[in-house]
Design a protein around this motif. Sequence first.
Motif, short mmCIF file in Angstrom:
data_model
loop_
_atom_site.label_atom_id
_atom_site.label_comp_id
_atom_site.label_asym_id
_atom_site.label_seq_id
_atom_site.Cartn_x
_atom_site.Cartn_y
_atom_site.Cartn_z
N ARG A 1 0.81 -1.21 0.01
CA ARG A 1 0.03 0.05 0.10
C ARG A 1 0.85 1.32 0.03
NH1 ARG A 1 -3.12 -0.94 5.34
NH2 ARG A 1 -3.74 1.51 4.97
N SER A 2 1.84 1.38 0.89
CA SER A 2 2.94 2.62 0.86
C SER A 2 3.50 2.78 -0.18
CB SER A 2 3.85 2.20 2.02
OG SER A 2 3.26 1.84 3.08
N PHE A 3 4.05 1.56 -0.96
CA PHE A 3 4.74 1.60 -2.35
C PHE A 3 3.90 1.94 -3.41
CE2 PHE A 3 8.06 0.24 0.12
CZ PHE A 3 9.37 0.77 -0.43
N GLY A 4 2.63 1.32 -3.38
CA GLY A 4 1.82 1.52 -4.31
C GLY A 4 2.20 0.51 -5.63
N THR A 5 2.85 -0.48 -5.21
CA THR A 5 3.23 -1.34 -6.35
C THR A 5 3.16 -2.74 -5.72
OG1 THR A 5 5.66 -1.24 -5.48
CG2 THR A 5 5.17 -0.02 -7.38
#
Lengths: 157, 442, 434
Positions: free
Chosen positions: C239-243
């Motif tokens: 979620r934090s990285f979006g990847t």
Amino acid sequence: MSKLSKEVVDLIKDCASIKIVTTTDENGNPHAAFKGCLTVLEDGNLAFAETLEGSQNNINLVRSLWFDKNVQLTVRGKDGKTFQIKGKPYKYSYTGPLYKKFYLAARKKRGQDSEISGVWVIVPEEVRDETYEARKKIEDELHPFFRHFDRESVLVK
Amino acid sequence: MNCTRSLGILTGRVFWLNKIMKGENRMGKNNGKLGVEELVSKYPDISRFIILKLDVQKRGIELTENAQEAVQDSKYRFRPRSAAYSGDDGSKKANPGPLLLRDGTTVLSGAGLKYEDPYRVHHVDGKFFLFDKGKKIEEVDFTPRPDYYGKKTSRGVPMESIASARPQRLDISPYRYCHFWDTGDQCKYCAFFTDMEEQRQLADKNFPKVIDPEDIYETVREALKEPGRISQINLTAGADYSGDPPFENEVNRYIKVLQAIGRNFKSRRFPSQLIAPAYTKRQIKRIYDETGLSSYCPDIEVWDEKLFKWICPGKEKWLGRDHWIKSALDAVEIFGKGNVYTNFVAGAETAKPYGFKTIDEALKSNFEACEFFSKHGVVFLSLVWRPWKSSKFAGQKQPPLEYYVRLVKGLHEIRKAHGLTSDNDDYKHCGNHGDSDLERID
Amino acid sequence: MSKNNGELNLKQVAEKHTDFPQLIIRKIDTALRGVNFTERAVKKAWDLNALYDAAPELETKGAGLVFGGALFRDGTLVQGVESISSLRGRILRKDKAAPYTLDAIDGKLWLLDDKQPVEEIDFVPIPEYYGKKTSRGTPMIKVVRTGPPDCLNVNVYGYCLFWKEKLPCKYCCFQESLLREGLHTQESLDDIYETVSEALKEKGRWTGMRLIAGSDFRGKTPYENDSNEYIRVLKTLQRSFGTKNIYARLVASAVPKEHLERVKEAGAVAYEPHIEVWDKKVFGKICPGKAKFFGWQYWVDNIIDAVKVFGRGNVCSQLVAGAELAQPYGFKSVEKALKSNLEGVEFLAQHGANVSFCVLWVGQGSVFFAEKQTAAPLEYYVRLAKGIRDIRKKYKLAVDFNDYRRCAIHPDTDLARLDYNEVSYEPVGAGEGR
């Protein structure tokens, strides 16, 4: 077969390209010199004139030929396309047709009170595309862990 | 300067000598057995090209049939074959010029002569290759034929009979005779003036003992028209001790020749060397003042006092070893440090029966000489001795290759320590000294 | 030779191993001897924003200083700086070895050896997210800590069942938290999400992400609980990285292949199951918990299996180098110890797996501390690092995720910088590609 692709050959033959030869001395100190006259011979080898017999570049080239060391040539086009060619000095001519060709070219360029010391022939051994985009692509593929996390290719926000 | 006193100085400075000798004495009894590649491994700081050159100088070359055919090309055709040194098949085919290694090292190979164990030169796919015992060793080339070859002076003399060419140098012998031979006092390794057949053929019937300075002037002028071809003019000849003081006639002759050559140059001095007998200081001064000569080279040939007398009786007679040394030292005061040279025939000092018995002794003597001359600003250079068939030393054995490798290494180190270079006698301006070849990476 | 006899000092080691970088020898020496800060150096650290007082946030008394880190000129991490952290006084050093001193002289930072400046040092600034709080009011420094210079450390869980079983690794330092079982709540996962998201805002700062935990071998299959928790945290990081893929490594127990595949699916790209000691017998004595759950062969097989999941060069085991020489458990000579370690490194390299080592620290609370064990000689570590590098080079193994910058505590992976251009992701080892 020559190690040089047509793209590399064309870039070397382009007068607008920047061409640099890099050598090292006995103690490993690097030395880089512009070689605008760098060209590709029919047999695929590279050749350039050395202007000064006593230059550090010439001394380093002799040492490289004598003790089997590599030198590096860098060519960069006006659009940023860059190739790095690792090679071995194969021959040094200060007499004969190749020498005379470069000698006369140098005279034409710099006038009657100019000369060259000789012509170096370099056998290319390895060519690397050093263009930023190409290197970046390889680095990302080979070392994905080296990217900073805030880069677009890592973090999509 | 009193030469005996100068020699006394030798005992006080032995640093370089000790360093060189000490390092090499570890060789033990393997001397003389090692070939090029073994010596390349043993002496990694000496270029393989130079070791190969020394071996080719020592052993000579032989052209295979296809190589012989290839050098008949107008690009390589140099001069008729000669029986000058050791006998030949008498064919009228042309020989090539000096051999060139890939790094530009010249080897005065003497193609067309007979050797006991020569390298062979093959011509394969348009290139020349050096072979040793059937094994391909190196790509090589021959010095291109200069543009002035085939032309004649206004007096109809073929120019190539006036001056022969090395890659970057003209060799001129204005006087084609050595009077040491008149009395049997020629240097014992010498074969140079026993047979001038080669030049005689080139000059057709026009082969005077003394060359007309105007022919020399015209030949040099023509040679200089070829861009980038010549960067040195060398004069040498047989000894003519006539005149008062001795050699005065010879000095006068050289002055005329040098003045004629000088008319081709704008600058006061031109790149040149005179290899000549030991003149008096006054004679040297005259040459310096009246011509554009840039360096002088009275060859000592053999350093050891006793061996000098034995091997060079003519020089001992006219005017003795001390005089030859003094002449070189005097010349430094006139030509300047580094512009005076003296050659020696390396290996001749080991000739039997009076020569040094070991190469260590021979090297020690030569390094002493180099130290001495270097200290006085004279460049002491080696030449590889070949026991020519027509010389008194015919049939003698040369020292092993390792002797030459140690020699060039040691000479180079000694001169370097004294800040001496051989710019006027280096790989390009001469090409016949392995020790000065080494200066290229300094 | 016993490990304490005939030890060479840094100068002697450097003279003997001229092909080994002196800076890396120095780094090992700092790890062995420790580094004390002068008052001036502490002041300089404050001035350079390299110190942070986390005592109020961590609710500790006194030892709440967090140090950004210190680097040599080449970017190599200076180890042994515990004198400025909560570890102060808790590491057992060899009697003879006086610690280095870090001092500020004429505005520059210098490492002093016997009062002589030997290396100029740089400090690593503390990250920008320190001092910030999550939306729940949790200090971010409590959620994610940093491993200098480039790495974020996310704690997956803090307990270790080996301690509960009274089978801890003998070098492991006891803390109460190791017995305190507890998993992340959704709130604490949200804290991780927010903290990492905040950390990532600092441009050009982070290239390494490490997920760490104790050991929990429970579950329907071995270490299932362990992997489940890693997956929860990984999904949070996604979620934090979006990847999908997170350039993060798991420092974890020997998770079976089927769970590793789940872990990979959750975004992990590299994996570190630490064997700690290569020799099977010594392993059993030093790491009794790992030996029981579920044995040396199990751990080794896991390393090899992991390569099939993560790919060659993306798996790295670790040795606590020096532990294998502890008496009476270990080898009697450094030669035997080296031979064993390098055999292990080569064996795993043949299967595409890396092994790195860290220098043994004998810390308070460990069995070793009570036994007054000491680290191995400096030269031992130099030879080990050199040997591992040679093997890694031979097998063209990349160890990018665990190198001088993304982990910084392994002298052998510090050397990998010299070989970045020689790595291959194609099979090289005999055991690969089967």
